[in-house]
Design a protein around this motif. Structure first.
Motif, PDB file in Angstrom:
ATOM      1  N   THR A 174      43.361  39.540  40.230  1.00  0.00           N
ATOM      2  CA  THR A 174      42.812  38.362  39.548  1.00  0.00           C
ATOM      3  C   THR A 174      43.706  37.148  39.785  1.00  0.00           C
ATOM      4  OG1 THR A 174      41.937  39.849  37.853  1.00  0.00           O
ATOM      5  CG2 THR A 174      41.924  37.501  37.353  1.00  0.00           C
ATOM      6  N   LYS A 175      44.989  37.356  39.768  1.00  0.00           N
ATOM      7  CA  LYS A 175      45.944  36.267  40.041  1.00  0.00           C
ATOM      8  C   LYS A 175      45.718  35.708  41.446  1.00  0.00           C
ATOM      9  CE  LYS A 175      50.932  35.357  40.248  1.00  0.00           C
ATOM     10  NZ  LYS A 175      52.290  35.955  40.119  1.00  0.00           N
ATOM     11  N   TYR A 176      45.489  36.587  42.402  1.00  0.00           N
ATOM     12  CA  TYR A 176      45.196  36.166  43.786  1.00  0.00           C
ATOM     13  C   TYR A 176      43.962  35.268  43.820  1.00  0.00           C
ATOM     14  CZ  TYR A 176      42.907  36.833  48.362  1.00  0.00           C
ATOM     15  OH  TYR A 176      42.234  36.651  49.549  1.00  0.00           O
ATOM     16  N   LEU A 177      42.921  35.634  43.078  1.00  0.00           N
ATOM     17  CA  LEU A 177      41.699  34.831  43.054  1.00  0.00           C
ATOM     18  C   LEU A 177      41.931  33.472  42.394  1.00  0.00           C
ATOM     19  CD1 LEU A 177      39.151  37.626  42.063  1.00  0.00           C
ATOM     20  CD2 LEU A 177      39.540  36.663  44.344  1.00  0.00           C
ATOM     21  N   LYS A 180      43.568  31.135  44.612  1.00  0.00           N
ATOM     22  CA  LYS A 180      42.638  30.645  45.620  1.00  0.00           C
ATOM     23  C   LYS A 180      41.771  29.505  45.078  1.00  0.00           C
ATOM     24  CE  LYS A 180      42.910  33.292  49.423  1.00  0.00           C
ATOM     25  NZ  LYS A 180      42.977  32.743  50.814  1.00  0.00           N
ATOM     26  N   GLY A 181      41.982  29.157  43.809  1.00  0.00           N
ATOM     27  CA  GLY A 181      41.275  28.041  43.203  1.00  0.00           C
ATOM     28  C   GLY A 181      40.103  28.425  42.322  1.00  0.00           C
ATOM     29  N   HIS A 182      39.865  29.708  42.139  1.00  0.00           N
ATOM     30  CA  HIS A 182      38.722  30.152  41.342  1.00  0.00           C
ATOM     31  C   HIS A 182      39.053  30.182  39.845  1.00  0.00           C
ATOM     32  CE1 HIS A 182      36.375  31.458  44.864  1.00  0.00           C
ATOM     33  NE2 HIS A 182      37.542  31.816  45.378  1.00  0.00           N
ATOM     34  N   GLU A 183      38.100  29.758  39.039  1.00  0.00           N
ATOM     35  CA  GLU A 183      38.234  29.825  37.579  1.00  0.00           C
ATOM     36  C   GLU A 183      37.082  30.602  36.946  1.00  0.00           C
ATOM     37  OE1 GLU A 183      38.876  26.059  35.743  1.00  0.00           O
ATOM     38  OE2 GLU A 183      40.683  25.627  36.918  1.00  0.00           O
ATOM     39  N   HIS A 184      35.913  30.496  37.536  1.00  0.00           N
ATOM     40  CA  HIS A 184      34.748  31.242  37.025  1.00  0.00           C
ATOM     41  C   HIS A 184      34.718  32.590  37.752  1.00  0.00           C
ATOM     42  CE1 HIS A 184      33.227  27.893  34.660  1.00  0.00           C
ATOM     43  NE2 HIS A 184      33.470  27.108  35.697  1.00  0.00           N
ATOM     44  N   ILE A 185      35.506  33.517  37.221  1.00  0.00           N
ATOM     45  CA  ILE A 185      35.720  34.814  37.871  1.00  0.00           C
ATOM     46  C   ILE A 185      35.045  35.912  37.060  1.00  0.00           C
ATOM     47  CG2 ILE A 185      37.466  36.460  38.652  1.00  0.00           C
ATOM     48  CD1 ILE A 185      39.460  34.082  38.670  1.00  0.00           C
ATOM     49  N   ALA A 186      34.087  36.574  37.660  1.00  0.00           N
ATOM     50  CA  ALA A 186      33.416  37.698  37.002  1.00  0.00           C
ATOM     51  C   ALA A 186      34.066  39.003  37.449  1.00  0.00           C
ATOM     52  CB  ALA A 186      31.933  37.696  37.350  1.00  0.00           C
ATOM     53  N   ILE A 187      33.935  40.024  36.611  1.00  0.00           N
ATOM     54  CA  ILE A 187      34.450  41.349  36.968  1.00  0.00           C
ATOM     55  C   ILE A 187      33.368  42.393  36.729  1.00  0.00           C
ATOM     56  CG2 ILE A 187      35.477  41.733  34.670  1.00  0.00           C
ATOM     57  CD1 ILE A 187      37.718  43.312  36.137  1.00  0.00           C
ATOM     58  N   MET A 188      33.231  43.312  37.673  1.00  0.00           N
ATOM     59  CA  MET A 188      32.257  44.389  37.553  1.00  0.00           C
ATOM     60  C   MET A 188      32.999  45.707  37.361  1.00  0.00           C
ATOM     61  SD  MET A 188      29.163  45.528  40.138  1.00  0.00           S
ATOM     62  CE  MET A 188      28.173  44.084  39.736  1.00  0.00           C
ATOM     63  N   LEU A 189      32.794  46.326  36.198  1.00  0.00           N
ATOM     64  CA  LEU A 189      33.426  47.595  35.862  1.00  0.00           C
ATOM     65  C   LEU A 189      32.494  48.752  36.205  1.00  0.00           C
ATOM     66  CD1 LEU A 189      34.852  46.538  32.372  1.00  0.00           C
ATOM     67  CD2 LEU A 189      35.967  46.368  34.610  1.00  0.00           C
ATOM     68  N   GLY A 190      32.973  49.992  35.969  1.00  0.00           N
ATOM     69  CA  GLY A 190      32.160  51.162  36.289  1.00  0.00           C
ATOM     70  C   GLY A 190      31.038  51.373  35.303  1.00  0.00           C
ATOM     71  N   ASP A 191      31.369  51.877  34.103  1.00  0.00           N
ATOM     72  CA  ASP A 191      30.357  52.073  33.078  1.00  0.00           C
ATOM     73  C   ASP A 191      31.005  51.973  31.704  1.00  0.00           C
ATOM     74  OD1 ASP A 191      31.179  54.807  32.111  1.00  0.00           O
ATOM     75  OD2 ASP A 191      30.691  55.335  34.179  1.00  0.00           O
ATOM     76  N   GLU A 192      30.185  51.845  30.694  1.00  0.00           N
ATOM     77  CA  GLU A 192      30.685  51.611  29.341  1.00  0.00           C
ATOM     78  C   GLU A 192      31.413  52.813  28.758  1.00  0.00           C
ATOM     79  OE1 GLU A 192      27.563  51.340  26.325  1.00  0.00           O
ATOM     80  OE2 GLU A 192      26.133  51.857  27.921  1.00  0.00           O
ATOM     81  N   PHE A 193      31.244  53.999  29.355  1.00  0.00           N
ATOM     82  CA  PHE A 193      31.907  55.201  28.853  1.00  0.00           C
ATOM     83  C   PHE A 193      33.296  55.386  29.458  1.00  0.00           C
ATOM     84  CE2 PHE A 193      27.306  56.059  28.731  1.00  0.00           C
ATOM     85  CZ  PHE A 193      27.160  56.299  27.374  1.00  0.00           C
ATOM     86  N   ASP A 194      33.640  54.571  30.463  1.00  0.00           N
ATOM     87  CA  ASP A 194      34.912  54.728  31.165  1.00  0.00           C
ATOM     88  C   ASP A 194      36.018  54.044  30.376  1.00  0.00           C
ATOM     89  OD1 ASP A 194      36.988  55.013  32.890  1.00  0.00           O
ATOM     90  OD2 ASP A 194      36.041  54.008  34.586  1.00  0.00           O
ATOM     91  N   GLU A 331      43.541  41.489  52.960  1.00  0.00           N
ATOM     92  CA  GLU A 331      42.830  40.209  52.983  1.00  0.00           C
ATOM     93  C   GLU A 331      41.965  40.124  54.236  1.00  0.00           C
ATOM     94  OE1 GLU A 331      43.858  35.660  51.615  1.00  0.00           O
ATOM     95  OE2 GLU A 331      45.434  36.864  52.534  1.00  0.00           O
ATOM     96  N   ARG A 332      40.656  40.011  54.007  1.00  0.00           N
ATOM     97  CA  ARG A 332      39.727  39.894  55.136  1.00  0.00           C
ATOM     98  C   ARG A 332      38.953  38.575  55.008  1.00  0.00           C
ATOM     99  NH1 ARG A 332      38.436  45.873  54.104  1.00  0.00           N
ATOM    100  NH2 ARG A 332      39.926  47.030  55.421  1.00  0.00           N
ATOM    101  N   LYS A 333      37.625  38.638  54.997  1.00  0.00           N
ATOM    102  CA  LYS A 333      36.840  37.395  55.089  1.00  0.00           C
ATOM    103  C   LYS A 333      35.950  37.109  53.886  1.00  0.00           C
ATOM    104  CE  LYS A 333      38.211  36.539  59.341  1.00  0.00           C
ATOM    105  NZ  LYS A 333      39.043  35.352  59.657  1.00  0.00           N
ATOM    106  N   SER A 334      35.923  38.006  52.889  1.00  0.00           N
ATOM    107  CA  SER A 334      34.932  37.835  51.805  1.00  0.00           C
ATOM    108  C   SER A 334      35.422  36.954  50.658  1.00  0.00           C
ATOM    109  CB  SER A 334      34.499  39.203  51.260  1.00  0.00           C
ATOM    110  OG  SER A 334      35.587  39.840  50.624  1.00  0.00           O
ATOM    111  N   VAL A 335      36.688  36.559  50.687  1.00  0.00           N
ATOM    112  CA  VAL A 335      37.228  35.652  49.655  1.00  0.00           C
ATOM    113  C   VAL A 335      37.674  34.362  50.334  1.00  0.00           C
ATOM    114  CG1 VAL A 335      39.043  35.266  47.946  1.00  0.00           C
ATOM    115  CG2 VAL A 335      37.982  37.520  48.130  1.00  0.00           C
TER     116      VAL A 335
END
Length: 340
Positions: A174-177, A180-194, A331-335
């Motif tokens: 998250t710090k890396y993002l 990179k100048g991002h502030e509106h950062i979403a996170i996708m977790l596995g499931d609510e039971f994890d 680090e590749r090309k998607s960020v």
């Protein structure tokens, strides 16, 4: 009179009595003397024939895997199976899904050990924090947990772990993002039971946001089910409702790829108009377009360390250990840098 009765009268766990009977060196003299005195007073005779059968004839190592489909575990399993075969044991594999079991991984583990008469177990994934400590003490074979939450509350002397620091890894991601100048950062977790890995990673995510004084938006925290399709649907819904999001951090590469497809279908160019970060370091990420930036777990080393440690434990050459390995950013090309 059995070993549980001796443990109760001695005021210690079953595993401690077992270590005394097997003359383990890692028992305090005071405790050893106390257990031996109870054994003497009760005229307890250990079932040596059963213990000899267990130690000499059984050549099975169990591998307990949470989830049917997990490419990260599949890559580790190849190494683990080869390692088990190389030392003259047979691997017994068992998949399970705790969503249908009320999250009771501990009981699954104990049943697996009893039914298959194993000499050791490696657990891939899961959250064993709910299991009562006394239940672990009933288990007289070594257990190595890997890819499991690195901050469990129960006594870690009862099992070994080979893992990463999930909170730290997610914090660094998250710090890396943010840098990179991002502030509106979403996170996708596995499931609510994890309550294990997902919980630690979202804590790292929130810690980084807090450190940079970025408000935490609960709408930006979504579930992707550790699979392509639910990740695709979740990302599509998220980005439609919150188009201001500039980057999505998915805590598995599989979910990242599903989310990336949703981004493309919504008209975004990944790596230019919107960014995407994965987690695991799967080879498939190199062939995604654009190539996926990800946090790599050292899967090969984790698998090899599990086998090496389990062998040492079975041969009673080593005590339980808690091994924490480092992750690294690929680090590749998607960020991309966010220019505002």
């Amino acid at each position: 009179m059995n070993i549980k009765d001796i443990a109760k009268l001695s005021g210690v766990g079953v595993s401690t009595v077992s270590r005394v009977l097997n003359n383990h060196p890692d028992v305090k003299k005071e405790t050893r003397d106390k257990v031996l005195e109870v054994i003497k007073e009760c005229n307890y005779v250990p079932n040596n024939s059963a213990r000899i059968l267990k130690s000499n004839n059984m050549k099975h190592i169990g591998v307990l895997v949470k989830g049917i489909f997990n490419p990260f575990f599949s890559e580790m399993l190849k190494i683990i199976e080869t390692g088990i075969n190389d030392i003259g044991y047979t691997m017994i594999l068992h998949h399970y899904d705790t969503n249908s079991l009320g999250g009771n991984e501990g009981e699954v583990l104990i049943s697996f050990i009893k039914e298959k008469r194993l000499q050791g177990v490696i657990c891939l994934g899961g959250n064993f924090s709910k299991i009562e400590e006394e239940r672990f003490e009933e288990i007289e074979i070594p257990i190595v947990l890997t890819s499991v939450d690195s901050h469990m509350k129960i006594n870690t002397k009862l099992f070994s772990r080979v893992c990463i620091d999930n909170k730290k890894a997610a914090y660094e991601a998250t710090k890396y993002l943010i840098e990179k100048g991002h502030e509106h950062i979403a996170i996708m977790l596995g499931d609510e039971f994890d309550a294990g890995v997902s919980n630690r990673r979202v804590m790292g995510y929130m810690e980084a946001l807090d450190e940079y004084h970025i408000p935490i938006n609960k709408d930006y925290i979504v579930m992707g089910g550790y699979d392509f399709e639910p990740a695709y649907e979740s990302a599509k819904k998220l980005l439609t409702a919150s188009p201001e999001i500039t980057v999505l951090f998915a805590i598995s590469d599989i979910m990242a790829i599903g989310a990336g497809k949703a981004m493309s279908d919504l008209g975004f160019t990944v790596g230019k108009e919107i960014s995407l970060l994965g987690f695991d370091g799967l080879n498939i990420g190199k062939y995604y377009t654009p190539a996926l930036t990800t946090i790599e777990q050292p899967g090969k080393q984790m698998a090899e360390d599990c086998i090496d440690l389990l062998v040492q434990l079975i041969e009673e050459k080593e005590a339980n250990q808690n091994i924490i390995l480092e992750t690294r950013l690929i680090e590749r090309k998607s960020v991309c840098n966010f220019k505002g």
